[in-house]
Design an enzyme around this catalytic site. Structure first.
Site, PDB file in Angstrom:
ATOM      1  N   GLU A 116       0.793  -1.068   0.047  1.00 12.18           N
ATOM      2  CA  GLU A 116       0.007   0.095   0.004  1.00 12.18           C
ATOM      3  C   GLU A 116       0.927   0.982   0.102  1.00 12.18           C
ATOM      4  OE1 GLU A 116      -3.446   0.449  -0.593  1.00 12.18           O
ATOM      5  OE2 GLU A 116      -2.744  -1.660  -1.006  1.00 12.18           O
ATOM      6  N   ARG A 154      18.805   8.323 -21.612  1.00 13.21           N
ATOM      7  CA  ARG A 154      19.138   8.708 -23.030  1.00 13.21           C
ATOM      8  C   ARG A 154      19.493  10.262 -23.385  1.00 13.21           C
ATOM      9  NH1 ARG A 154      15.020  11.407 -25.059  1.00 13.21           N
ATOM     10  NH2 ARG A 154      15.349  10.637 -27.389  1.00 13.21           N
TER      11      ARG A 154
HETATM   12  C1  9D3 Z   1      -5.497   1.811  -2.632  1.00 13.25           C
HETATM   13  C2  9D3 Z   1      -4.781   3.029  -3.229  1.00 13.25           C
HETATM   14  N1  9D3 Z   1      -3.855   2.696  -4.018  1.00 13.25           N
HETATM   15  C3  9D3 Z   1      -3.421   3.600  -4.689  1.00 13.25           C
HETATM   16  C4  9D3 Z   1      -3.805   4.022  -5.905  1.00 13.25           C
HETATM   17  C5  9D3 Z   1      -2.782   1.728  -3.620  1.00 13.25           C
HETATM   18  C6  9D3 Z   1      -1.580   1.485  -4.325  1.00 13.25           C
HETATM   19  C7  9D3 Z   1      -1.707   0.958  -5.676  1.00 13.25           C
HETATM   20  C8  9D3 Z   1      -0.547   0.703  -6.411  1.00 13.25           C
HETATM   21  C9  9D3 Z   1      -0.224   1.791  -3.817  1.00 13.25           C
HETATM   22  C10 9D3 Z   1       0.776   1.625  -4.755  1.00 13.25           C
HETATM   23  C11 9D3 Z   1       0.716   1.010  -5.931  1.00 13.25           C
HETATM   24  C12 9D3 Z   1       1.896   0.579  -6.720  1.00 13.25           C
HETATM   25  N2  9D3 Z   1       2.132   1.596  -7.703  1.00 13.25           N
HETATM   26  C13 9D3 Z   1       3.628   2.289  -7.685  1.00 13.25           C
HETATM   27  O1  9D3 Z   1       4.118   2.102  -6.584  1.00 13.25           O
HETATM   28  C14 9D3 Z   1       3.565   3.448  -8.299  1.00 13.25           C
HETATM   29  C15 9D3 Z   1       2.916   3.977  -9.502  1.00 13.25           C
HETATM   30  C16 9D3 Z   1       1.560   3.702 -10.134  1.00 13.25           C
HETATM   31  O2  9D3 Z   1       0.712   2.847  -9.828  1.00 13.25           O
HETATM   32  N3  9D3 Z   1       1.264   4.124 -11.315  1.00 13.25           N
HETATM   33  C17 9D3 Z   1       1.975   5.325 -11.761  1.00 13.25           C
HETATM   34  N4  9D3 Z   1       3.018   5.775 -11.332  1.00 13.25           N
HETATM   35  C18 9D3 Z   1       3.719   5.069 -10.240  1.00 13.25           C
HETATM   36  S1  9D3 Z   1       5.046   5.197  -9.320  1.00 13.25           S
HETATM   37  C19 9D3 Z   1       4.706   4.128  -8.357  1.00 13.25           C
END
Ligand code: 9D3
Length: 246
Positions: A116, A154
């Protein structure tokens, strides 16, 4: 430029960093990429890196201690030009101007979150900036960390080949690219626009600029508000608008 990456899934990085341009850049010592397994800094006998959230709720939170210990180790001897970046959906969206800003740094430590998220004290005390790669949900920060390394690398001197780097990104900034064609001249009844075979370089340049403007108008009209447009561009854009009924 040196990149250190902290992750619970170091194996994920082997593919993208071991091929093509990033591989060559490392072989030539233009960049150094060091991927580190966060569990190596866990203190307890089970090497726990995550725990249940205070206050309850679903999911796990990454514990602060291993991250603090790792960042302290990996930042030894770094001063100006060093930044700690957390990849998180709550970060500022990555855009090319931010990539350019980061390409001027000497040493970046990227923390790829999982579960999370990370304990808030990591943000408070360790992290210089938080970056997202866009408004969609991924399974972790690993792919975003790879995207960031690729986009920064790059831009560094010598990383792209002569031809690739000569095609200055700033030349095309603000607009989408024009359509590209190569041989054959006709393929399954689809032909190459006649102008590209004409040898008339001024006409070709004008056509390409117009098609860039057309694509931008049709696909990313909001870019037209900030793209630097010449008088001739505005003329071409007016023609496109007429042709497209927009
Ligand atoms: C329940 C809320 N969620 C947030 C939308 C929790 C959650 C979901 C997915 C917390 C972390 C993640 C994993 N994603 C990343 O760590 C992440 C990310 C992404 O999901 N989309 C775009 N950029 C990034 S940078 C890190």
């Amino acid at each position: 430029m040196r990149f250190d990456i902290l992750t619970l899934f170091p194996e994920m990085f082997q593919g993208p960093f071991s091929h093509s341009i990033l591989k060559r850049a490392q072989e030539r010592s233009l960049i150094e990429i060091h991927v580190h397994y966060l569990r190596d800094w866990a203190l307890d006998k089970h090497k726990l890196t995550d725990d249940a959230p205070y206050g309850g709720g679903a999911g796990m939170v990454m514990k602060p201690e291993p991250i603090f210990r790792a960042v302290e180790d990996l930042s030894q001897g770094s001063g100006e030009g060093f930044e700690v970046i957390l990849l998180t959906p709550q970060g500022v969206p990555l855009i090319q101007s931010l990539v350019e800003e980061l390409a001027a740094k000497e040493h970046l430590l990227l923390i790829a979150g999982h579960y999370e998220g990370v304990d808030e004290r990591v943000r408070q005390a360790l992290v210089d900036r938080e970056i997202s790669i866009g408004d969609y949900v991924l399974t972790g920060g690993e792919l975003p960390a790879m995207v960031l390394v690729d986009a920064i690398s790059r831009l560094l001197p010598g990383v792209l080949g002569e031809e690739e780097s000569a095609r200055d990104d700033s030349h095309t900034t603000g607009l989408l690219e024009y359509p590209h064609y190569t041989r054959p001249r006709e393929f399954r009844g689809l032909s190459v626009p006649e102008v590209l075979l004409s040898g008339d370089h001024a006409r070709i340049a004008r056509w390409r600029r117009k098609e860039s403007l057309r694509r931008t108008l049709l696909r990313r009209p909001e870019l037209l508000a900030t793209a630097p447009l010449s008088e001739e561009d505005l003329q071409l854009l007016a023609e496109v608008r007429k042709e497209e009924g927009k």
